[in-house]
Design an enzyme around this catalytic site. Sequence first.
Site, PDB file in Angstrom:
ATOM      1  N   LYS A 158      23.870  28.501  37.729  1.00  0.00           N
ATOM      2  CA  LYS A 158      25.140  29.102  38.137  1.00  0.00           C
ATOM      3  C   LYS A 158      24.976  29.670  39.518  1.00  0.00           C
ATOM      4  CE  LYS A 158      29.322  30.429  37.591  1.00  0.00           C
ATOM      5  NZ  LYS A 158      29.558  29.683  38.856  1.00  0.00           N
ATOM      6  N   GLN A 194      19.876  34.193  43.441  1.00  0.00           N
ATOM      7  CA  GLN A 194      20.857  34.032  42.361  1.00  0.00           C
ATOM      8  C   GLN A 194      20.193  34.130  40.986  1.00  0.00           C
ATOM      9  OE1 GLN A 194      24.158  32.973  43.810  1.00  0.00           O
ATOM     10  NE2 GLN A 194      24.863  33.972  41.951  1.00  0.00           N
ATOM     11  N   LYS A 239      19.755  37.858  40.328  1.00  0.00           N
ATOM     12  CA  LYS A 239      21.075  38.488  40.274  1.00  0.00           C
ATOM     13  C   LYS A 239      21.758  38.159  38.941  1.00  0.00           C
ATOM     14  CE  LYS A 239      23.709  37.416  43.779  1.00  0.00           C
ATOM     15  NZ  LYS A 239      24.744  36.915  44.686  1.00  0.00           N
ATOM     16  N   LYS A 292      22.243  27.081  43.575  1.00  0.00           N
ATOM     17  CA  LYS A 292      23.106  27.247  44.747  1.00  0.00           C
ATOM     18  C   LYS A 292      23.254  25.910  45.423  1.00  0.00           C
ATOM     19  CE  LYS A 292      25.181  30.763  46.798  1.00  0.00           C
ATOM     20  NZ  LYS A 292      25.543  32.098  46.294  1.00  0.00           N
ATOM     21  N   GLY A 323      32.371  29.386  44.518  1.00  0.00           N
ATOM     22  CA  GLY A 323      32.495  29.523  45.968  1.00  0.00           C
ATOM     23  C   GLY A 323      31.390  30.364  46.579  1.00  0.00           C
ATOM     24  N   ASP A 324      31.339  30.329  47.892  1.00  0.00           N
ATOM     25  CA  ASP A 324      30.498  31.203  48.710  1.00  0.00           C
ATOM     26  C   ASP A 324      31.145  31.132  50.097  1.00  0.00           C
ATOM     27  OD1 ASP A 324      27.677  32.679  48.408  1.00  0.00           O
ATOM     28  OD2 ASP A 324      27.698  31.800  50.399  1.00  0.00           O
ATOM     29  N   THR A 372      33.638  40.411  43.609  1.00  0.00           N
ATOM     30  CA  THR A 372      32.415  40.751  44.355  1.00  0.00           C
ATOM     31  C   THR A 372      32.610  42.076  45.093  1.00  0.00           C
ATOM     32  OG1 THR A 372      32.070  38.383  44.638  1.00  0.00           O
ATOM     33  CG2 THR A 372      30.654  39.850  45.916  1.00  0.00           C
ATOM     34  N   ASN A 396      36.470  37.068  51.891  1.00  0.00           N
ATOM     35  CA  ASN A 396      36.812  37.489  50.527  1.00  0.00           C
ATOM     36  C   ASN A 396      36.078  38.765  50.097  1.00  0.00           C
ATOM     37  OD1 ASN A 396      35.575  37.159  47.535  1.00  0.00           O
ATOM     38  ND2 ASN A 396      37.766  36.762  47.545  1.00  0.00           N
ATOM     39  N   SER A 405      32.487  35.330  37.202  1.00  0.00           N
ATOM     40  CA  SER A 405      32.447  33.881  36.969  1.00  0.00           C
ATOM     41  C   SER A 405      32.021  33.599  35.535  1.00  0.00           C
ATOM     42  CB  SER A 405      31.441  33.215  37.913  1.00  0.00           C
ATOM     43  OG  SER A 405      32.020  32.980  39.176  1.00  0.00           O
TER      44      SER A 405
HETATM   45  N1  GLU Z   1      28.465  32.950  45.699  1.00  0.00           N
HETATM   46  C1  GLU Z   1      28.585  34.085  44.842  1.00  0.00           C
HETATM   47  C2  GLU Z   1      27.259  34.821  44.773  1.00  0.00           C
HETATM   48  O1  GLU Z   1      26.569  34.871  45.762  1.00  0.00           O
HETATM   49  C3  GLU Z   1      29.204  33.773  43.490  1.00  0.00           C
HETATM   50  C4  GLU Z   1      28.529  32.762  42.664  1.00  0.00           C
HETATM   51  C5  GLU Z   1      29.271  32.398  41.390  1.00  0.00           C
HETATM   52  O2  GLU Z   1      30.314  32.962  41.103  1.00  0.00           O
HETATM   53  O3  GLU Z   1      28.774  31.512  40.696  1.00  0.00           O
HETATM   54  O4  GLU Z   1      26.881  35.420  43.798  1.00  0.00           O
END
Ligand code: GLU
Length: 449
Positions: A94, A115, A118, A130, A169-170, A214, A245, A381
């Site tokens: 994810k 990630q 996190k 990612k 997204g990112d 976020t 965002n 998410s």
């Molecule tokens: N890009 C975001 C992050 O850095 C969200 C990732 C997601 O929602 O999967 O955590």
Amino acid sequence: MNRALPEAIAAIFQQVKARNPGEDEFHQAVKEVIESLGPVLVKYPEFAEHKIIERICEPERQIIFRVPWQDDRGEVQINRGFRVEFNSALGPYKGGLRFHPSVYLGIVKFLGFEQVFKNALTGMPIGGGKGGADFDPKGRSEGEIMRFCQSFMTELHRHIGEYTDVPAGDIGVGGREIGYLFGQYKRLTNRYESGVLTGKGIGWGGSLVRTEATGYGAVYFVREMLKVRRDSLEGKICVVSGSGNVAIYTMEKLAEMGAKVIACSDSQGVVIDEQGIDLDLVKQIKEVERRRIADYATRRQGARYLPGGNIWSVPCQVAMPSATQNEINGKDARTLVRNGCIAVAEGANMPTTPEGIRVFVDAGIAFGPGKAANAGGVATSALEMQQNASRDSWTFEFTERKLDSIMTGIHAATWETAEEFGAPGNYVVGANITGFIRVARAMLALGLI
Ligand code: GLU
């Protein structure tokens, strides 16, 4: 044995550098995490015995692909696409997709590595990954963006799925791009598989609060950091870098909690507005017109625009870097501390350099690292995935309460872990160790995979 451990970790880091040459951001992200892990290996020698750190530093799978597309003039363009599926011990991979000209394997790997921890911190069943492309969406037409997204998904679709890998997204990928990506996935697979992507629009599988999550989450994290210091956001002067965002919804929640945001920025310059940033105007410029933040100062009386300015030289009590990696260096951090900053929370991924982090930690200010502070996005998410799996959609209030409790929980867990491992108040140590232990335990349980 105790003294030998940091050496063992240093050796692992040397190996990572040697195996992944030239990937500076990835090296930086790995170093920051594994530096915290000495005491963990003392307490859990089984992690060392089973080489969990070495395994965690090696992605499970790395996909690199060609993305050919045609621009509006009919010229053929070729970009490079990536998906790094880093770790699936806790759930399907994810993490977001980043479209930016700076994207290369080292950036995608640093983001994927972050990630993993996190996502573990959220406590939800999601692994880490990612992706992205070195595509520059700036100045591209609607049609070009759509064709690029379609071509990108034409390759990516065979690697993802609601139980396999769930992108979102990112930077450079928002609701519009997720729509085009989802449309192409649906067409290629002939499946309305809502849970394959998150950040979808409301009305076609998206979750309320995901857009805001976020930024809102990062502010909840600051609220919690201040609470343990018997303080609050009420009346605090804040500076938020970026105007995308994350920055927009950070500013929204800060204002809602009684703080005053006096500056924001984009890659070209800084806007200072002592009356407090007018968020409706920022949203109009960035979300509707997709223009530069410089326009703000021309449309709002009393606001100043500093082309190429440094936002960290604007005196504030709370700083929330919400733009991109390595945007606060040691010098910026010293300026912030000298100007009376008491709290910093990272809305962006790895916005503070290692020297900057040292300055904040040594100064004893409240410093919330991205893995913890910006986890609200990916956590929501995961809430979107839950709604998709049960074909349900929740109210804004219900979803926001869940986000708040997740962020409060992350704060509590990182705070307690830091204390347990002899670094009270150090959320960097707290976040790295908490996330690592959760992933490491699952990896041990799943055998040598
Ligand atoms: N890009 C975001 C992050 O850095 C969200 C990732 C997601 O929602 O999967 O955590």
